[in-house]
Write an enzyme that holds these catalytic residues in place. Structure first.
Site, PDB file in Angstrom:
ATOM      1  N   SER A 182       0.849  -1.196   0.000  1.00 34.97           N
ATOM      2  CA  SER A 182       0.000   0.000   0.000  1.00 34.97           C
ATOM      3  C   SER A 182       0.876   1.234   0.000  1.00 34.97           C
ATOM      4  O   SER A 182       2.009   1.214   0.510  1.00 34.97           O
ATOM      5  CB  SER A 182      -0.888   0.006   1.243  1.00 34.97           C
ATOM      6  OG  SER A 182      -1.518   1.262   1.433  1.00 34.97           O
TER       7      SER A 182
ATOM      8  N   TYR B 280      -2.948  -1.484  10.074  1.00 30.35           N
ATOM      9  CA  TYR B 280      -2.872  -1.632   8.622  1.00 30.35           C
ATOM     10  C   TYR B 280      -1.524  -1.117   8.106  1.00 30.35           C
ATOM     11  O   TYR B 280      -0.860  -1.779   7.312  1.00 30.35           O
ATOM     12  CB  TYR B 280      -4.022  -0.875   7.959  1.00 30.35           C
ATOM     13  CG  TYR B 280      -4.008  -0.937   6.453  1.00 30.35           C
ATOM     14  CD1 TYR B 280      -4.554  -2.030   5.782  1.00 30.35           C
ATOM     15  CD2 TYR B 280      -3.463   0.095   5.679  1.00 30.35           C
ATOM     16  CE1 TYR B 280      -4.550  -2.102   4.393  1.00 30.35           C
ATOM     17  CE2 TYR B 280      -3.456   0.039   4.293  1.00 30.35           C
ATOM     18  CZ  TYR B 280      -4.002  -1.064   3.657  1.00 30.35           C
ATOM     19  OH  TYR B 280      -3.989  -1.132   2.282  1.00 30.35           O
TER      20      TYR B 280
END
Length: 259
Positions: free
Chosen positions: A138, A151
């Site tokens: 990400s 995350y």
């Protein structure tokens, strides 16, 4: 890298990035197997996409992965691409006293440990077939955004794991390519309920696929797509100040002050 006539396994293949890539790879002339935990959802996707093959599997469960491995080895011994796309993303208030340990570590189990576990199951067959591992990290692997504390760290872990795997493959003489796909916000994936399709840094799913296919065709080891390029730079230049600014903005958005 030719993008046809491959046998491709995609985790998290019933929605979002995973499903979009499964459909595109099948369209390009590849054999595509998708996995997901939910059998009912998997059956629905397979009914709508008859050119795909599916197998219900949980990336965070070792027994389930062993069954998946047996299925692949028996039916698709020519597997040569693994796309680790299964992932979850949640905004978490670390000061919430009601947050359980299972809730706190769910992203670790799926995003990080799941990626490692699935890859480990198929390293032998992928190496034998001169294959490729594509790990989805990400843009938020580059710096913390405050609102997604677990995350962020899982995707940073995926980044470092991918680098280490690539270097080990070279060191031990394995014919294995390791690619890190770094998407920015792609609100169409519905990765989290808060996603805003009108956000200025949001990337269209079709554009993510196009950039990824271009990167793969050029044998890129890391594909920073869309705004992820900027996040990569922000993580290398004035990272502490950029973390503070990004976190202040994200925390206000996800956890607005109460009057």
């Amino acid at each position: 890298m030719e993008l046809k006539n491959h046998t491709i396994l995609i985790t998290g293949g019933t929605s979002g990035i995973g499903l979009a890539f499964a459909q595109k790879f099948a369209e390009l002339g590849n054999r595509v197997i998708i996995t997901a935990r939910n059998q009912e959802k998997l059956d629905k996707v397979l009914a709508e996409n008859p050119d795909l093959t599916g197998f219900a599997s949980d990336v965070s469960d070792e027994k389930s992965l062993t069954e998946l491995s047996k299925f692949i080895v028996a039916n698709f011994p020519d597997l040569d691409i693994l796309l680790n796309s299964a992932g979850i993303m949640r905004a978490i208030n670390l000061f919430d006293d009601e947050l359980s340990l299972a809730e706190l570590t769910a992203e670790v189990d799926t995003n990080l440990l799941g990626t490692i576990a699935v890859t480990q199951k198929f390293l032998t067959v992928l190496s034998k077939n001169h294959g490729t591992v594509i790990n989805v990290s990400s843009g938020l692997s580059n710096l913390a955004d405050g609102a997604h504390p677990i995350y962020n760290l899982t995707k940073a872990g995926v980044h470092f794991y991918s680098d280490a795997l690539r270097e080990q493959a070279k060191h031990f003489g394995h014919d294995l390519r390791v690619v890190e796909l770094v998407p920015p916000l792609v609100a169409e994936t519905n990765l989290e309920a808060h996603s805003d399709t009108t956000a200025p840094n949001n990337m269209r799913l079709s554009d993510l696929i196009e950039e990824t296919l271009t990167g793969l065709s050029k044998n890129a080891e890391r594909i920073d797509a869309g705004f992820a390029k900027t996040l990569h730079t922000m993580g290398k230049v004035d990272s502490e100040e950029n973390t503070r600014k990004l976190s202040a903005s994200m925390l206000r958005s996800y956890f607005p002050p109460t009057k």
